[in-house]
Design a protein around this motif. Structure first.
Motif, PDB file in Angstrom:
ATOM      1  N   UNK A   1      13.370  46.947 -47.435  1.00 18.32           N
ATOM      2  CA  UNK A   1      12.065  46.795 -46.771  1.00 18.32           C
ATOM      3  C   UNK A   1      12.212  46.337 -45.321  1.00 18.32           C
ATOM      4  N   UNK A   2      13.318  45.657 -44.997  1.00 19.79           N
ATOM      5  CA  UNK A   2      13.543  45.226 -43.620  1.00 19.79           C
ATOM      6  C   UNK A   2      13.755  46.426 -42.705  1.00 19.79           C
ATOM      7  N   UNK A   3      14.506  47.416 -43.168  1.00 19.42           N
ATOM      8  CA  UNK A   3      14.722  48.630 -42.380  1.00 19.42           C
ATOM      9  C   UNK A   3      13.433  49.386 -42.158  1.00 19.42           C
TER      10      UNK A   3
ATOM     11  N   UNK B   1       9.989  51.722 -39.354  1.00 17.98           N
ATOM     12  CA  UNK B   1       8.894  52.545 -39.849  1.00 17.98           C
ATOM     13  C   UNK B   1       9.389  53.590 -40.831  1.00 17.98           C
ATOM     14  N   UNK B   2       8.564  54.570 -41.068  1.00 15.03           N
ATOM     15  CA  UNK B   2       8.879  55.624 -42.025  1.00 15.03           C
ATOM     16  C   UNK B   2       9.686  56.704 -41.313  1.00 15.03           C
ATOM     17  N   UNK B   3      10.987  56.450 -41.157  1.00 17.30           N
ATOM     18  CA  UNK B   3      11.871  57.384 -40.475  1.00 17.30           C
ATOM     19  C   UNK B   3      12.989  57.795 -41.417  1.00 17.30           C
ATOM     20  N   UNK B   4      13.770  58.764 -40.991  1.00 15.55           N
ATOM     21  CA  UNK B   4      14.917  59.180 -41.787  1.00 15.55           C
ATOM     22  C   UNK B   4      16.090  58.229 -41.527  1.00 15.55           C
ATOM     23  N   UNK B   5      16.754  57.853 -42.603  1.00 10.54           N
ATOM     24  CA  UNK B   5      17.923  56.976 -42.521  1.00 10.54           C
ATOM     25  C   UNK B   5      19.136  57.705 -43.076  1.00 10.54           C
ATOM     26  N   UNK B   6      20.310  57.459 -42.492  1.00 17.83           N
ATOM     27  CA  UNK B   6      21.542  58.041 -43.031  1.00 17.83           C
ATOM     28  C   UNK B   6      21.862  57.419 -44.392  1.00 17.83           C
ATOM     29  N   UNK B   7      21.551  56.132 -44.558  1.00 11.92           N
ATOM     30  CA  UNK B   7      21.646  55.462 -45.863  1.00 11.92           C
ATOM     31  C   UNK B   7      20.215  55.268 -46.343  1.00 11.92           C
ATOM     32  N   UNK B   8      19.749  56.221 -47.117  1.00 15.19           N
ATOM     33  CA  UNK B   8      18.351  56.221 -47.569  1.00 15.19           C
ATOM     34  C   UNK B   8      18.073  55.136 -48.606  1.00 15.19           C
ATOM     35  N   UNK B   9      19.067  54.794 -49.389  1.00 18.50           N
ATOM     36  CA  UNK B   9      18.888  53.788 -50.438  1.00 18.50           C
ATOM     37  C   UNK B   9      18.591  52.423 -49.844  1.00 18.50           C
ATOM     38  N   UNK B  10      19.371  52.031 -48.863  1.00 17.86           N
ATOM     39  CA  UNK B  10      19.277  50.693 -48.279  1.00 17.86           C
ATOM     40  C   UNK B  10      18.507  50.656 -46.963  1.00 17.86           C
TER      41      UNK B  10
END
Length: 85
Positions: A16-18, A23-32
């Motif tokens: 939730x910190x990320x 915001x609602x963006x794409x992350x390379x580590x989607x889980x964390x």
């Protein structure tokens, strides 16, 4: 929240910190919710961070490969040049 099947949940991270920070963006580590790859600046930063030994050490080798692959794909999509480690 959908769990990323290739990357395990880390105990030292609150996803939730990320989301709160980026915001609602794409992350390379989607889980964390680590390593945002939504802008050229974030792509460059993500690549730099995942190539630091202390950051990569928090993941299994195959998880690092998944993260790096996603960053490389985002870099190509956004026309960002990154250098292999």
């Amino acid at each position: 929240m959908t769990k990323d099947p290739k990357i395990d949940r880390r105990d030292d991270v609150k996803p939730t910190e990320g989301e709160h920070k980026y915001g609602d963006v794409e992350f390379a580590d989607r889980t964390n919710k680590k390593y945002p790859i939504d802008t050229p600046e974030h792509v460059r930063a993500a690549w730099s961070y995942i190539n630091h030994k202390d950051n990569a050490a928090k993941y299994d080798a195959d998880e690092v490969d998944v993260i790096k692959d996603r960053i490389k794909k985002a870099a190509k999509k956004q026309h960002v040049t990154i250098e292999d480690e």
